[in-house]
Design a protein around this motif. Sequence first.
Motif, PDB file in Angstrom:
ATOM      1  N   PRO A   1      43.667  41.101  48.540  1.00 23.58           N
ATOM      2  CA  PRO A   1      44.785  39.846  48.424  1.00 23.58           C
ATOM      3  C   PRO A   1      44.224  38.582  48.339  1.00 23.58           C
ATOM      4  O   PRO A   1      45.000  37.587  47.950  1.00 23.58           O
ATOM      5  CB  PRO A   1      45.243  40.038  49.946  1.00 23.58           C
ATOM      6  CG  PRO A   1      44.625  41.306  50.434  1.00 23.58           C
ATOM      7  CD  PRO A   1      43.401  41.765  49.789  1.00 23.58           C
ATOM      8  N   CYS A   2      42.762  38.485  48.343  1.00 26.49           N
ATOM      9  CA  CYS A   2      42.323  37.108  48.212  1.00 26.49           C
ATOM     10  C   CYS A   2      41.226  36.854  47.047  1.00 26.49           C
ATOM     11  O   CYS A   2      40.424  36.053  47.090  1.00 26.49           O
ATOM     12  CB  CYS A   2      41.443  36.609  49.518  1.00 26.49           C
ATOM     13  SG  CYS A   2      42.579  37.027  51.122  1.00 26.49           S
TER      14      CYS A   2
ATOM     15  N   PRO B   1      43.648  32.909  56.967  1.00 24.54           N
ATOM     16  CA  PRO B   1      42.424  33.815  56.457  1.00 24.54           C
ATOM     17  C   PRO B   1      41.344  33.637  57.201  1.00 24.54           C
ATOM     18  O   PRO B   1      40.528  34.474  57.180  1.00 24.54           O
ATOM     19  CB  PRO B   1      42.575  33.186  54.838  1.00 24.54           C
ATOM     20  CG  PRO B   1      43.236  31.980  54.822  1.00 24.54           C
ATOM     21  CD  PRO B   1      44.156  32.044  55.978  1.00 24.54           C
TER      22      PRO B   1
ATOM     23  N   CYS C   1      38.004  40.868  48.972  1.00 22.35           N
ATOM     24  CA  CYS C   1      39.242  41.693  49.253  1.00 22.35           C
ATOM     25  C   CYS C   1      40.416  41.500  48.278  1.00 22.35           C
ATOM     26  O   CYS C   1      40.245  40.408  47.737  1.00 22.35           O
ATOM     27  CB  CYS C   1      39.731  41.238  50.526  1.00 22.35           C
ATOM     28  SG  CYS C   1      38.610  41.502  51.832  1.00 22.35           S
TER      29      CYS C   1
ATOM     30  N   LYS D   1      40.851  46.076  53.264  1.00 21.28           N
ATOM     31  CA  LYS D   1      41.625  45.127  52.138  1.00 21.28           C
ATOM     32  C   LYS D   1      41.012  45.331  50.861  1.00 21.28           C
ATOM     33  O   LYS D   1      41.429  44.534  50.158  1.00 21.28           O
ATOM     34  CB  LYS D   1      41.691  43.775  52.620  1.00 21.28           C
ATOM     35  CG  LYS D   1      42.484  43.691  53.993  1.00 21.28           C
ATOM     36  CD  LYS D   1      43.964  43.698  53.912  1.00 21.28           C
ATOM     37  CE  LYS D   1      44.897  43.568  55.042  1.00 21.28           C
ATOM     38  NZ  LYS D   1      46.039  43.887  55.059  1.00 21.28           N
TER      39      LYS D   1
ATOM     40  N   THR E   1      36.794  46.092  54.966  1.00 25.63           N
ATOM     41  CA  THR E   1      37.915  45.439  55.849  1.00 25.63           C
ATOM     42  C   THR E   1      39.075  46.141  55.828  1.00 25.63           C
ATOM     43  O   THR E   1      39.957  45.555  56.391  1.00 25.63           O
ATOM     44  CB  THR E   1      37.848  44.044  55.062  1.00 25.63           C
ATOM     45  OG1 THR E   1      38.393  44.334  53.597  1.00 25.63           O
ATOM     46  CG2 THR E   1      36.705  43.222  54.992  1.00 25.63           C
TER      47      THR E   1
ATOM     48  N   TRP F   1      40.112  33.085  47.068  1.00 19.18           N
ATOM     49  CA  TRP F   1      40.929  32.505  48.242  1.00 19.18           C
ATOM     50  C   TRP F   1      41.601  31.410  47.111  1.00 19.18           C
ATOM     51  O   TRP F   1      41.700  30.149  47.277  1.00 19.18           O
ATOM     52  CB  TRP F   1      40.516  31.728  49.047  1.00 19.18           C
ATOM     53  CG  TRP F   1      39.866  32.851  50.063  1.00 19.18           C
ATOM     54  CD1 TRP F   1      40.408  33.558  50.980  1.00 19.18           C
ATOM     55  CD2 TRP F   1      38.589  33.085  50.185  1.00 19.18           C
ATOM     56  NE1 TRP F   1      39.715  34.427  51.583  1.00 19.18           N
ATOM     57  CE2 TRP F   1      38.420  34.113  51.046  1.00 19.18           C
ATOM     58  CE3 TRP F   1      37.280  32.659  49.603  1.00 19.18           C
ATOM     59  CZ2 TRP F   1      37.112  34.776  51.638  1.00 19.18           C
ATOM     60  CZ3 TRP F   1      36.027  33.570  49.699  1.00 19.18           C
ATOM     61  CH2 TRP F   1      35.877  34.248  50.827  1.00 19.18           C
TER      62      TRP F   1
ATOM     63  N   CYS G   1      41.425  36.004  59.637  1.00 14.82           N
ATOM     64  CA  CYS G   1      41.412  37.344  59.081  1.00 14.82           C
ATOM     65  C   CYS G   1      39.866  37.892  58.860  1.00 14.82           C
ATOM     66  O   CYS G   1      39.523  38.639  59.222  1.00 14.82           O
ATOM     67  CB  CYS G   1      42.367  37.421  57.853  1.00 14.82           C
ATOM     68  SG  CYS G   1      42.296  38.929  57.244  1.00 14.82           S
ATOM     69  N   CYS G   2      39.216  36.828  58.286  1.00 14.51           N
ATOM     70  CA  CYS G   2      37.678  37.061  57.802  1.00 14.51           C
ATOM     71  C   CYS G   2      36.969  37.103  59.258  1.00 14.51           C
ATOM     72  O   CYS G   2      36.063  37.944  59.255  1.00 14.51           O
ATOM     73  CB  CYS G   2      37.305  35.661  57.090  1.00 14.51           C
ATOM     74  SG  CYS G   2      37.454  35.957  55.153  1.00 14.51           S
TER      75      CYS G   2
ATOM     76  N   TRP H   1      45.449  37.658  56.636  1.00 12.37           N
ATOM     77  CA  TRP H   1      45.160  36.930  55.221  1.00 12.37           C
ATOM     78  C   TRP H   1      46.006  35.759  54.727  1.00 12.37           C
ATOM     79  O   TRP H   1      45.472  34.765  54.154  1.00 12.37           O
ATOM     80  CB  TRP H   1      44.557  38.078  54.244  1.00 12.37           C
ATOM     81  CG  TRP H   1      45.931  38.772  53.652  1.00 12.37           C
ATOM     82  CD1 TRP H   1      46.530  39.968  54.145  1.00 12.37           C
ATOM     83  CD2 TRP H   1      46.647  38.274  52.506  1.00 12.37           C
ATOM     84  NE1 TRP H   1      47.607  39.954  53.242  1.00 12.37           N
ATOM     85  CE2 TRP H   1      47.610  39.145  52.347  1.00 12.37           C
ATOM     86  CE3 TRP H   1      46.448  37.160  51.642  1.00 12.37           C
ATOM     87  CZ2 TRP H   1      48.651  38.806  51.426  1.00 12.37           C
ATOM     88  CZ3 TRP H   1      47.316  37.012  50.599  1.00 12.37           C
ATOM     89  CH2 TRP H   1      48.445  37.750  50.379  1.00 12.37           C
TER      90      TRP H   1
ATOM     91  N   ARG I   1      37.567  40.539  60.405  1.00  7.90           N
ATOM     92  CA  ARG I   1      37.224  41.663  59.584  1.00  7.90           C
ATOM     93  C   ARG I   1      35.712  41.737  59.007  1.00  7.90           C
ATOM     94  O   ARG I   1      35.146  42.692  58.575  1.00  7.90           O
ATOM     95  CB  ARG I   1      38.036  41.678  58.527  1.00  7.90           C
ATOM     96  CG  ARG I   1      39.549  42.282  58.505  1.00  7.90           C
ATOM     97  CD  ARG I   1      40.409  42.496  57.326  1.00  7.90           C
ATOM     98  NE  ARG I   1      41.617  43.461  57.526  1.00  7.90           N
ATOM     99  CZ  ARG I   1      42.617  43.015  58.278  1.00  7.90           C
ATOM    100  NH1 ARG I   1      42.771  41.666  58.494  1.00  7.90           N
ATOM    101  NH2 ARG I   1      43.533  43.852  58.461  1.00  7.90           N
ATOM    102  N   LYS I   2      35.117  40.613  59.286  1.00  2.00           N
ATOM    103  CA  LYS I   2      33.758  40.385  58.703  1.00  2.00           C
ATOM    104  C   LYS I   2      32.799  39.893  59.604  1.00  2.00           C
ATOM    105  O   LYS I   2      31.851  40.563  59.987  1.00  2.00           O
ATOM    106  CB  LYS I   2      33.800  39.499  57.345  1.00  2.00           C
ATOM    107  CG  LYS I   2      34.597  39.888  56.166  1.00  2.00           C
ATOM    108  CD  LYS I   2      34.545  39.198  55.034  1.00  2.00           C
ATOM    109  CE  LYS I   2      35.313  39.541  53.825  1.00  2.00           C
ATOM    110  NZ  LYS I   2      35.267  38.453  52.674  1.00  2.00           N
TER     111      LYS I   2
HETATM  112  S1  SF4 Z   1      38.761  37.979  52.255  1.00  3.84           S
HETATM  113 FE1  SF4 Z   1      41.196  37.838  52.751  1.00  3.84          FE
HETATM  114  S2  SF4 Z   1      41.594  40.013  53.244  1.00  3.84           S
HETATM  115 FE2  SF4 Z   1      39.592  39.966  53.325  1.00  3.84          FE
HETATM  116  S3  SF4 Z   1      38.844  39.378  55.352  1.00  3.84           S
HETATM  117 FE3  SF4 Z   1      39.111  37.392  54.337  1.00  3.84          FE
HETATM  118  S4  SF4 Z   1      41.113  36.743  54.644  1.00  3.84           S
HETATM  119 FE4  SF4 Z   1      41.017  38.688  55.077  1.00  3.84          FE
END
Ligand code: SF4
Length: 426
Positions: free
Chosen positions: A216-217, A129, A214, A84, A82, A232, A132-133, A125, A136-137
């Motif tokens: 930050p989470c 979020p 990740c 992150k 990701t 989270w 963001c997920c 994020w 990225r995922k």
């Molecule tokens: S876990 Fe957090 S940083 Fe990672 S993809 Fe999801 S929101 Fe984004």
Amino acid sequence: MAAISSVLSAPAPKHDKLKALGILALNGMFDEMDAEAVLRQAVDELLPGDIAMVSSFGADSAVLLHLVSLVDKNLPVYFLETGKHFVETLDYVETLKQRLGLTNVIALYPDSADLARFDPDGTLWETDPDSCCHIRKTEPLEDVLSGYGGWVTGRKRFQTAERGVLPHFELTSDDRIKVNPLAYFTNEDVEAYKARHDLPEHPLYGEGYKSIGCAPCTSAVAEGEDPRAGRWRGRDKRECGIHFDFNGSIAKPVSQSSLHLFKDGAFKADPWKAWAEGDEPADVRYTHVPVSVFVEHRAAFLASPHPIGLQVNPGEKVEDIEGDLARFSSVAINFRAFTDGRGYSSARLLRERFGYEGELRAVGDVLTDQIPFMRRCGIDAFVVTNKATREALEKDALAEVPLYYQPIGERHEVPAGTRPFLRRPE
Ligand code: SF4
């Protein structure tokens, strides 16, 4: 067991074989099997060459990866890069690859155009979020997994209440199979397995990171806390979206129309919720606590390490908690009816007399005509449910307020009622 073998060895195409078996029968047959046997059946018998695994290379990923190394070292193992992750996680990927002899670990990256468009400064994020997920995922994974008939996950029943009924096999709405060999593993089973096979720990595990995603989470958890409580933290979010839909397709991010918090020029995800009857003062986080409740349980709230906010209802006095204002990272002023002006006075007291600098939001009957006046009083966020108000904010079409009857703050304003040529605001 003989009956199972004869069914499984029938010369039918792999997907037809699964359909013939039926997911319930499949779970019934393999309910008693151990994790390695479940995985072996899935990889060797049910979906040979048509199954992959996704690993976060997190705190207890080593167990499933070790099982994979016993069954098929060349099984595709996808890792969502990701951008992150903790550096320690990236190191751990290499450690486990070497140690377990995995020969087919593949990193999946988010689409660079998506990142440039939706997350140019890398802070999605924080504000949204789910989206963001998603970029990225979910999206990178969706592209890859659509090429497989099934995939292996490391989910376990004990991890969250939502996973409490997790079976070994799940059928998705597009006829793919999710295989959960560790579904019945307890936390103790995971620890015992790691010890038995001398598996290396994730470098952050010993520092209290019991479930690692990740950076930050993810936060460390306290002794006795749910291992996933650090994911989270403070957000109404438990899963990254990939595993969210129990039976069906991969979850999509929240739609823009479901967001009600307007701040900094846009509607965004809101981590805050309102205090509810039965909430425990020591446990709540990202919750707006009414002034009266805060006063009643002041010691518990001040001792709590969690972020909390304050809700000022009509008739409640912010003067009562003046000395504790630094404790709140958000204050919600409840405009219960648009005819009730007491919220404006509370906002001005907070900003002008007490110097409160955190988020100050309006909740309740927040209407388009009131927002310019609310802004004048220092309110910088609005929870909007009224359709017309929402449209006006989206189009940046709020009415101008050319005359003021009450001057505010340190601005030089002459109230209406004085000579007309003096009434223009500066
Ligand atoms: S876990 Fe957090 S940083 Fe990672 S993809 Fe999801 S929101 Fe984004």
